[in-house]
Design a protein around this motif. Structure first.
Motif, mmCIF file in Angstrom:
data_model
loop_
_atom_site.group_PDB
_atom_site.id
_atom_site.type_symbol
_atom_site.label_atom_id
_atom_site.label_comp_id
_atom_site.label_asym_id
_atom_site.label_seq_id
_atom_site.Cartn_x
_atom_site.Cartn_y
_atom_site.Cartn_z
ATOM 1 N N TYR A 325 0.821 -1.204 0.000
ATOM 2 C CA TYR A 325 0.000 0.000 0.000
ATOM 3 C C TYR A 325 0.855 1.255 0.000
ATOM 4 O O TYR A 325 1.957 1.276 0.545
ATOM 5 C CB TYR A 325 -0.917 0.026 1.224
ATOM 6 C CG TYR A 325 -1.992 -1.023 1.218
ATOM 7 C CD1 TYR A 325 -3.236 -0.755 0.647
ATOM 8 C CD2 TYR A 325 -1.759 -2.269 1.774
ATOM 9 C CE1 TYR A 325 -4.230 -1.728 0.650
ATOM 10 C CE2 TYR A 325 -2.747 -3.244 1.772
ATOM 11 C CZ TYR A 325 -3.975 -2.968 1.204
ATOM 12 O OH TYR A 325 -4.949 -3.916 1.197
ATOM 13 N N MET A 326 0.307 2.309 -0.600
ATOM 14 C CA MET A 326 0.912 3.631 -0.528
ATOM 15 C C MET A 326 -0.060 4.543 0.216
ATOM 16 O O MET A 326 -1.215 4.702 -0.185
ATOM 17 C CB MET A 326 1.199 4.186 -1.918
ATOM 18 C CG MET A 326 1.858 5.564 -1.898
ATOM 19 S SD MET A 326 2.364 6.089 -3.557
ATOM 20 C CE MET A 326 3.711 4.959 -3.879
ATOM 21 N N VAL A 327 0.399 5.106 1.330
ATOM 22 C CA VAL A 327 -0.461 5.954 2.162
ATOM 23 C C VAL A 327 -0.272 7.403 1.720
ATOM 24 O O VAL A 327 0.839 7.942 1.823
ATOM 25 C CB VAL A 327 -0.113 5.804 3.651
ATOM 26 C CG1 VAL A 327 -1.082 6.611 4.503
ATOM 27 C CG2 VAL A 327 -0.150 4.328 4.051
ATOM 28 N N PRO A 328 -1.319 8.071 1.242
ATOM 29 C CA PRO A 328 -1.185 9.417 0.681
ATOM 30 C C PRO A 328 -0.878 10.469 1.741
ATOM 31 O O PRO A 328 -1.125 10.264 2.936
ATOM 32 C CB PRO A 328 -2.559 9.676 0.048
ATOM 33 C CG PRO A 328 -3.218 8.352 -0.023
ATOM 34 C CD PRO A 328 -2.676 7.547 1.103
ATOM 35 N N PRO A 329 -0.366 11.629 1.311
ATOM 36 C CA PRO A 329 -0.157 12.744 2.241
ATOM 37 C C PRO A 329 -1.458 13.150 2.926
ATOM 38 O O PRO A 329 -2.546 13.031 2.358
ATOM 39 C CB PRO A 329 0.352 13.864 1.322
ATOM 40 C CG PRO A 329 0.969 13.159 0.162
ATOM 41 C CD PRO A 329 0.124 11.937 -0.053
ATOM 42 N N GLY A 330 -1.330 13.617 4.165
ATOM 43 C CA GLY A 330 -2.479 14.119 4.900
ATOM 44 C C GLY A 330 -3.261 13.069 5.651
ATOM 45 O O GLY A 330 -4.227 13.394 6.333
ATOM 46 N N HIS A 331 -2.869 11.799 5.530
ATOM 47 C CA HIS A 331 -3.582 10.738 6.221
ATOM 48 C C HIS A 331 -2.957 10.475 7.586
ATOM 49 O O HIS A 331 -1.771 10.709 7.806
ATOM 50 C CB HIS A 331 -3.564 9.443 5.406
ATOM 51 C CG HIS A 331 -4.572 9.426 4.297
ATOM 52 N ND1 HIS A 331 -4.601 10.382 3.319
ATOM 53 C CD2 HIS A 331 -5.582 8.563 4.023
ATOM 54 C CE1 HIS A 331 -5.586 10.116 2.485
ATOM 55 N NE2 HIS A 331 -6.202 9.012 2.885
ATOM 56 N N LEU A 332 -3.785 9.966 8.476
ATOM 57 C CA LEU A 332 -3.332 9.567 9.806
ATOM 58 C C LEU A 332 -3.059 8.073 9.791
ATOM 59 O O LEU A 332 -3.925 7.283 9.402
ATOM 60 C CB LEU A 332 -4.404 9.886 10.854
ATOM 61 C CG LEU A 332 -4.121 9.439 12.292
ATOM 62 C CD1 LEU A 332 -2.907 10.168 12.845
ATOM 63 C CD2 LEU A 332 -5.348 9.679 13.162
ATOM 64 N N ILE A 333 -1.865 7.689 10.179
ATOM 65 C CA ILE A 333 -1.489 6.281 10.175
ATOM 66 C C ILE A 333 -1.179 5.834 11.602
ATOM 67 O O ILE A 333 -0.531 6.554 12.364
ATOM 68 C CB ILE A 333 -0.288 6.023 9.241
ATOM 69 C CG1 ILE A 333 0.001 4.528 9.138
ATOM 70 C CG2 ILE A 333 0.956 6.776 9.691
ATOM 71 C CD1 ILE A 333 0.935 4.177 7.995
ATOM 72 N N THR A 334 -1.704 4.682 11.960
ATOM 73 C CA THR A 334 -1.476 4.104 13.278
ATOM 74 C C THR A 334 -0.773 2.779 13.107
ATOM 75 O O THR A 334 -1.259 1.914 12.373
ATOM 76 C CB THR A 334 -2.806 3.867 14.024
ATOM 77 O OG1 THR A 334 -3.512 5.091 14.124
ATOM 78 C CG2 THR A 334 -2.548 3.310 15.413
#
Length: 439
Positions: A325-334
């Motif tokens: 997966y690629m997590v886009p800018p501005g997202h909250l990741i836990t």
């Protein structure tokens, strides 16, 4: 009657996941924008994620109430260049040379801990360890013994402040835990201002190391009067951060170690014998030092019950890659270390078992995989890794070695107690791991 215990705040098993902010969308999530997507259960994926933080900008994520309790200059709550500058100077107070100067204070506190436990005979290991670690922090902080009044006031306000970390942010109600915690914070800060003022450069104390640390990177300015030193407020914010790490997270890991040593008499005896002799001889002609066995106990405890069980980041301008997966800018990741480290059977066979042996390499085998990585993950991982992790590990190993080498400190669990883990913060048994000394 049993005292009331807080209910668990979250499920024991975590997964690496992302949750988009309300203003964003993410094509692979469910239809509701705030629904999290589980990305991976792999330890390697967690390692790769935190390694990217060294190259890609992320921001710390804490609720506003936690930000006020820790302070804006804490290495926990700050981000970007400000975080780098503060971390540079805070780390100077926690170098191997600085830690060696704190050793006598830790040794004295350990002797007091042992004497207190022996005088009580039956006690809550969790409560005694918490108090021990708060007292250690005070001695390391000041570089001297403290008066009974100083100790009493310090313990009381640290406990009130710490309780606020898990309280509803009702600071507008003066009787709420949140408001009480903020008042305790102000009292702690006022005491520290007096102590900071009295520090001399050659003092062997953590406060002196922080007060006279100088930024040795590029472009440091924190409003201290001198652009290359920590402000008084920055010192206070980071001492409070150390207090949380010292009195809750380290006490949590040590309590978990005592629980498992209590349950596994064979492992406890094995470590005791090695601590008394300085080493153990195995049946293949090899030898394990006391230090190696203590490291194994500590590493397995951190794997099963990491004191920082999860982390939250806001993704900056560049996306982060997690597995496929690629997590886009501005997202909250836990990312949840607690569940990942107990759920990845590719890295750790039978990951749900507490197995000290997985960290012990024989003379005929390579070191266990990820052994160098685990302690970093248990304390946050990556460029935001807790700089106090070496101090915590040193305190834990010194205390375990002292207790396990003492013939007069053998114990058993008292019957009928609930040892189920709760996060309060840090993992602690519901009934606090009550033990009875046998000698």
């Amino acid at each position: 009657a049993k005292s009331e215990r807080p209910a668990p705040l979250f499920s024991f098993v975590f997964s690496l996941s992302i949750a988009p902010l309300p203003t964003n969308t993410y094509p692979h999530t469910r239809s509701h924008a705030s629904s999290p997507l589980r990305l991976s259960r792999s330890v390697v994926a967690c390692i790769r994620l935190v390694e990217q933080e060294a190259r890609k900008e992320t921001s710390a994520f804490f609720p506003p109430h936690h930000q006020r309790l820790f302070g804006p200059n804490s290495i926990l709550t700050s981000s970007g260049k400000k975080h780098d500058i503060i971390r540079n100077m805070v780390s100077q107070a926690l170098t191997p040379k600085a830690l060696s100067g704190y050793t006598p204070f830790i040794e004295n506190a350990i002797e007091d801990f042992v004497a207190t436990c022996k005088s009580k005979g039956t006690f809550s290991m969790a409560e005694e360890l918490r108090e021990f670690l708060v007292l250690v922090s005070l001695r390391v902080l000041l570089g001297r013994p403290s008066s009974n009044q100083e100790v009493k006031e310090w313990l009381q306000d640290v406990n009130l402040w710490s309780r606020g970390l898990l309280s509803a942010p009702l600071t507008f109600l003066p009787w709420s835990n949140a408001a009480i915690a903020m008042r305790a914070r102000r009292r702690l800060a006022n005491r520290m201002r007096v102590w900071i003022e009295a520090c001399e450069e050659d003092d062997a104390s953590l406060l002196a190391q922080l007060k006279f640390a100088k930024y040795d990177g590029d472009g440091g300015q924190l409003g201290s009067g001198d652009d290359d030193t920590l402000s008084e407020d920055a010192i206070i914010d980071n001492v409070l951060t150390f207090l949380f790490a010292g009195s809750d997270t380290t006490a949590s890991a040590l309590t978990s170690a005592f629980v498992h040593l209590s349950r596994d008499a064979a492992v406890q005896q094995r470590v005791r014998d090695a601590c008394r002799r300085g080493h153990e001889d195995d049946d293949r002609g090899g030898s394990q030092s006391c230090e190696a066995l203590l490291d194994a106990v500590w590493s397995e405890t951190l794997r099963v019950y990491p004191p920082a069980p999860f982390g939250m980041r806001l993704v900056g301008k560049e996306p982060l890659v997690v597995g496929e997966y690629m997590v886009p800018p501005g997202h909250l990741i836990t990312y949840g270390f607690a569940g990942t480290l107990r759920d990845d059977d590719d890295t750790y066979p039978d990951p749900g078992d507490y197995d000290v042996g997985r960290w012990i390499a024989s003379n005929h085998e390579d070191p266990p995989p990820q052994a160098e990585k685990i302690s970093g993950h248990a304390f946050g991982g990556g460029p935001r890794m807790c700089p106090g992790r070496r101090l915590a590990g040193m305190e834990a190993r010194m205390l375990l070695q002292r207790v396990l080498s003492d013939d007069q400190f053998e114990w058993e669990l008292t019957p009928g107690q609930n040892l189920e883990q709760r996060y309060t913060p840090g993992f602690f048994p519901v009934d606090g791991c009550r033990v009875k000394l046998l000698n």
